[in-house]
Design a protein around this motif. Structure first.
Motif, PDB file in Angstrom:
ATOM      1  N   ALA A  81      -0.680  -4.011   7.500  1.00  0.00           N
ATOM      2  CA  ALA A  81      -1.092  -3.036   8.004  1.00  0.00           C
ATOM      3  C   ALA A  81      -1.976  -3.384   9.291  1.00  0.00           C
ATOM      4  CB  ALA A  81      -1.792  -1.847   7.296  1.00  0.00           C
ATOM      5  N   MET A  82      -2.932  -4.332   9.159  1.00  0.00           N
ATOM      6  CA  MET A  82      -3.692  -4.649  10.460  1.00  0.00           C
ATOM      7  C   MET A  82      -2.778  -5.335  11.425  1.00  0.00           C
ATOM      8  SD  MET A  82      -6.662  -7.572  10.553  1.00  0.00           S
ATOM      9  CE  MET A  82      -5.573  -8.935  10.115  1.00  0.00           C
ATOM     10  N   ILE A  96      -4.474  -7.427  -5.062  1.00  0.00           N
ATOM     11  CA  ILE A  96      -5.234  -6.947  -3.965  1.00  0.00           C
ATOM     12  C   ILE A  96      -4.383  -6.264  -3.172  1.00  0.00           C
ATOM     13  CG2 ILE A  96      -7.191  -8.504  -3.955  1.00  0.00           C
ATOM     14  CD1 ILE A  96      -5.710  -9.938  -1.412  1.00  0.00           C
ATOM     15  N   HIS A  97      -4.654  -5.236  -2.225  1.00  0.00           N
ATOM     16  CA  HIS A  97      -3.866  -4.301  -1.502  1.00  0.00           C
ATOM     17  C   HIS A  97      -3.516  -5.198  -0.412  1.00  0.00           C
ATOM     18  CE1 HIS A  97      -3.338  -0.709  -3.930  1.00  0.00           C
ATOM     19  NE2 HIS A  97      -4.640  -0.830  -3.933  1.00  0.00           N
ATOM     20  N   SER A 135      -3.445  -5.641   2.897  1.00  0.00           N
ATOM     21  CA  SER A 135      -4.002  -4.968   4.299  1.00  0.00           C
ATOM     22  C   SER A 135      -3.846  -5.985   5.195  1.00  0.00           C
ATOM     23  CB  SER A 135      -5.544  -5.054   3.875  1.00  0.00           C
ATOM     24  OG  SER A 135      -6.467  -6.537   3.823  1.00  0.00           O
ATOM     25  N   PHE A 142      -6.819 -12.354  11.440  1.00  0.00           N
ATOM     26  CA  PHE A 142      -7.259 -11.861  12.708  1.00  0.00           C
ATOM     27  C   PHE A 142      -7.340 -12.574  13.957  1.00  0.00           C
ATOM     28  CE2 PHE A 142     -10.313  -9.990  15.752  1.00  0.00           C
ATOM     29  CZ  PHE A 142      -9.844  -8.877  15.987  1.00  0.00           C
ATOM     30  N   ALA A 179      -0.840  -2.624  13.451  1.00  0.00           N
ATOM     31  CA  ALA A 179      -1.592  -1.802  14.521  1.00  0.00           C
ATOM     32  C   ALA A 179      -2.053  -2.855  15.737  1.00  0.00           C
ATOM     33  CB  ALA A 179      -2.856  -1.434  13.705  1.00  0.00           C
ATOM     34  N   LEU A 180      -1.939  -4.177  15.449  1.00  0.00           N
ATOM     35  CA  LEU A 180      -2.409  -5.188  16.361  1.00  0.00           C
ATOM     36  C   LEU A 180      -1.138  -5.408  17.277  1.00  0.00           C
ATOM     37  CD1 LEU A 180      -4.819  -7.869  14.682  1.00  0.00           C
ATOM     38  CD2 LEU A 180      -5.254  -5.916  16.436  1.00  0.00           C
ATOM     39  N   PRO A 204     -14.171  -5.363  12.500  1.00  0.00           N
ATOM     40  CA  PRO A 204     -14.032  -4.214  13.684  1.00  0.00           C
ATOM     41  C   PRO A 204     -15.081  -4.314  14.488  1.00  0.00           C
ATOM     42  CG  PRO A 204     -13.259  -3.326  11.142  1.00  0.00           C
ATOM     43  CD  PRO A 204     -13.944  -4.924  11.030  1.00  0.00           C
ATOM     44  N   PRO A 260       0.749  -1.343   0.028  1.00  0.00           N
ATOM     45  CA  PRO A 260       0.266   0.023  -0.093  1.00  0.00           C
ATOM     46  C   PRO A 260       0.935   1.307  -0.273  1.00  0.00           C
ATOM     47  CG  PRO A 260      -0.255  -1.002   1.989  1.00  0.00           C
ATOM     48  CD  PRO A 260       0.525  -2.035   1.310  1.00  0.00           C
ATOM     49  N   ARG A 261       2.248   1.248   0.248  1.00  0.00           N
ATOM     50  CA  ARG A 261       3.016   2.523   0.224  1.00  0.00           C
ATOM     51  C   ARG A 261       2.466   3.700   0.905  1.00  0.00           C
ATOM     52  NH1 ARG A 261       3.104   4.276  -5.252  1.00  0.00           N
ATOM     53  NH2 ARG A 261       4.742   5.741  -4.464  1.00  0.00           N
ATOM     54  N   PRO A 262       2.500   3.674   2.206  1.00  0.00           N
ATOM     55  CA  PRO A 262       2.087   4.706   2.976  1.00  0.00           C
ATOM     56  C   PRO A 262       2.691   6.101   2.773  1.00  0.00           C
ATOM     57  CG  PRO A 262       3.591   3.147   4.217  1.00  0.00           C
ATOM     58  CD  PRO A 262       3.293   2.606   3.120  1.00  0.00           C
ATOM     59  N   ASN A 283      -6.087 -15.033   4.751  1.00  0.00           N
ATOM     60  CA  ASN A 283      -7.407 -14.699   4.784  1.00  0.00           C
ATOM     61  C   ASN A 283      -7.503 -13.686   5.998  1.00  0.00           C
ATOM     62  OD1 ASN A 283      -8.720 -15.717   2.592  1.00  0.00           O
ATOM     63  ND2 ASN A 283      -9.160 -17.650   3.552  1.00  0.00           N
ATOM     64  N   MET A 317     -13.093  -9.296   5.860  1.00  0.00           N
ATOM     65  CA  MET A 317     -12.685  -8.584   7.087  1.00  0.00           C
ATOM     66  C   MET A 317     -13.568  -7.637   7.586  1.00  0.00           C
ATOM     67  SD  MET A 317      -9.541  -6.180   5.232  1.00  0.00           S
ATOM     68  CE  MET A 317      -8.997  -6.165   7.135  1.00  0.00           C
TER      69      MET A 317
END
Lengths: 461, 461
Positions: free
Chosen positions: B230-231, B224-225, B227, B360, B234-235, B431, B207-209, B355, B427
């Protein structure tokens, strides 16, 4: 001695709920800013985040298996011999533009890979027998084939333009993943509130974080280390604010007011601890009544009944700005309902007790709400929860009590255990607490097994 | 095609509890470091913190009132006229060395102030009538005086040398306050684990922040990006680790192993996402079996059954170091029980599903435990909790399922509501989840009202 009696007289108490309501009304969200997804955790979304493309964006295989091109009749054979298919392709995830599938053929396909055109279904690996004939790989189907099985359709999870993250959500790890999956590298969030912390009392010594590891044992008698400032700073950070600990000021009302105003000009919320009670050295009691547009200076609760709040004008001393706000006189209403955004001209000052236990309770009940509201997430407090008291609380109180407690689950029931020896002046038990137990006023003891309201503190630990 | 069948064959599954146990055994606490109290929040104490002085350190008044010097007989008058006392002092908090109190006199005293010598009790302001005579202030007592009332004795809250913060505690705001109150400016804590995150799959786009706010809509079909990276970052941070997102590597087993080793040399734990399943592109399946001292590569659970873990030697490829560890062969035990501290020679690699939903769940069940254990707080997971299912779950499963759910309280009961449409590949619902609902295996549906185990995710929101 007149001052003290007067200060006590003008205190008209409000309920905890009323105090919370008055605070929230003055805490409009601060401005917003963009942050990259790598910095967005624990921030509060200031916009609805919409999907930039559907998910899946292409027809996707949900399993490892074979994409097949079979008519319904070929797939569901009703007992007849099931078809054998020649494997013509190998499609892995990330393969671009797989060739359309000819009738009667199959393509090996991996989870997440794009399904080829004209594929009618995906058959899981386990539902096939593989064999080779000559140089070619064939599969024999072991079961009937249900049309469309294991093909995730475009937009099955979400359509382009759907709101995936609503404004006001505090972003957790899975939100960050969702943000990226939805096609966004950044998100608009509310600014973190800067919270000034001021401790008041001639008995306080500043712990000086830059000094050696241990405190001076030979400190003067009658003095204590200021622990509330350190506690409040950590709590402010836990709730998403940026703490600025401005240390200790002395028991002088005019100096206190001027210092608080100078802090208010640099921050979004000022929290004081100490000096809110009824003694003449309790200068915050005086500052709230004389210098702020008072929201309340007495709350019907134990501990922490002198907890106070007011809007301090940022300009001239004593100027309440909006004349619709009455200064606090006994029995009068002084809700700042007509101040549309008091933040531009006034700064909310929240005066917590100096007793560590009461200071903690006041933070959890009031300051946490303000910090949440300034970030656009006013309801950081969980929904009202109830639990059964695991021990009786024999001493009743005319006013509601907020007891430190431990929350635990037992076979689907929530039990709350009051911590023994938890007094407002004490802090030793506070780290053990996982909830506050709310005991209603009225002076009656609370029986074991009584259903009581609880306020979780950071959930189960 | 042989590879795939073989890779599947060597998988001998373990239960979730067994997998957790094997992980924790390899995760000894990292080193320790000192931090100042202002930086100590959310860290884990690496030492017992003892009080440097008693609390209170001096006899302290618990209220605003009058310190009096009265014999028991003078204080408890049994109906006779109560004494009047001349007020000779005014002692505020922070006043040093108040003069001893003469018999029959009183001193005005504030909450937190040092009680003068020879004071027998403190009388609250409300329990006195004040009057002046000549130039002097007198008080008339309104009630009997209980000896010792409202005087907090030295050491009443804690004695010098008592342990106030036990080793292994994750420090909250109130712990920080306690630390300072106990006389400490710093505390020894466990080092935060550095966690390398690697995403695997040819279908992934970084995703190139640092790029613009929105992703390129014209990205190639089939891609696909990423994700999950990134998740996971943060976790990791949420659980107290320091995340290092090393981006995406391709589906090549040798390259993957070498890259993972290079990451392992710079971090304390490596988490991968993707490529753990049974396809021949699932290179992590191969890496775990061939290159690591395998802890497990199949867990009896849905989603995420291919979740894998192994100890990767930091030195030569394929060297399992300690010969007591067997490499993973079907049905064999390969617990690293004899490796005393594998961290010096090996690095734990945890392979989560690609997946998002399963990734998660795998993080919450396994990675969070490892990050906790490396910080010296192995039991970050809450005690086993149970709740009543608010909706039936009709589809049974042979293996335990970990469903996304919402936890809520209702009149002292805990209810868990399974989120609809929560699949392992999805996903969107994650949240929303506040708990995982554990449904036992065995293929039976779960009825509404059934008591089920739940795992809270960050408590009630």
């Amino acid at each position: 001695m007149i001052t003290r009696r007067k200060a006590r007289r003008v205190r008209s108490g409000v309920s905890v709920a009323e105090a919370q309501q008055r605070l929230i009304e003055t805490c409009l969200p601060l401005g917003t800013e963009y942050v990259a997804f790598v910095e967005a955790a624990d921030r509060v979304a200031a916009e609805d985040v919409m999907a930039m493309f559907p998910m899946p964006r292409f027809e996707r295989s949900g399993v490892d298996g074979y994409a097949v091109n079979l008519s319904v009749e070929e797939g569901i054979t009703a007992g007849k011999t099931r078809p054998c298919l020649v494997v013509t392709e190998d499609i892995s995830a990330g393969s671009n533009f797989p060739r359309p599938l000819d009738p009667g053929t199959a393509a090996r396909i991996m989870t997440g890979a794009e399904v080829p055109e004209r594929a009618t279904s995906i058959v899981m690996l386990e539902e096939t027998d593989e064999y080779t004939k000559g140089n070619r790989l064939y599969i024999q189907l072991k079961h009937d084939v249900i049309p469309g099985r294991h093909i995730a359709r475009i937009g099955e999870e979400w359509e382009r333009g759907e709101v995936l993250i609503p404004q006001g959500r505090r972003l957790g790890g899975s939100d960050i993943g969702l943000l990226v999956a939805a096609g966004h590298r950044r998100i608009r969030v509310y600014r973190k509130p800067r919270v000034g912390i001021i401790s008041i009392g001639n008995e306080l010594l500043h712990p000086r974080p830059d000094a050696g590891g241990k405190m001076d044992e030979a400190m003067p008698a009658g003095m204590i280390h200021n622990s509330n400032g350190a506690m409040l700073a950590a709590l402010v950070r836990q709730y998403g604010g940026i703490p600025y600990d401005y240390g200790i000021i002395e028991d002088d009302a005019y100096k206190a007011r001027d210092f608080i105003r100078s802090v208010a000009l640099k921050t979004d919320l000022v929290i004081t601890t100490g000096a809110v009670s009824v003694g003449e050295r309790d200068v915050m009691a005086e500052v709230f009544v004389r210098d702020t547009c008072l929201l309340f200076n007495k709350v019907f609760m134990r501990p922490g009944s002198p907890t106070s709040a007011g809007l301090l004008p940022l300009t001239a001393p004593g100027d309440c700005g909006d004349k619709h706000i009455e200064s606090g006189e006994e029995g009068e209403e002084h809700r700042p309902g007509l101040l549309l955004n008091p933040h531009s001209t006034h700064r909310l000052v929240l005066g917590l007790s100096g007793n560590p236990g009461a200071c903690f309770v006041g933070f959890e009940l009031f300051a946490s709400l303000c910090i949440g509201a300034l970030q656009g997430a006013p309801f950081t407090k969980k929904d009202a929860l109830h639990a059964f008291l695991s021990e009786p609380v024999l001493k009743g109180s005319p006013h509601p009590r907020y007891l430190q407690g431990k929350l635990r689950g037992d076979a689907g029931m929530l039990l709350a255990e009051p911590l023994p020896h938890a007094r407002s002046s004490m802090m030793r038990s506070v780290p053990e607490a996982t909830c506050l137990i709310v005991l209603p006023g009225g002076g009656k003891p609370a029986l074991k097994g009584a259903l009581v309201e609880i306020i979780p503190l950071g959930g189960f630990r």
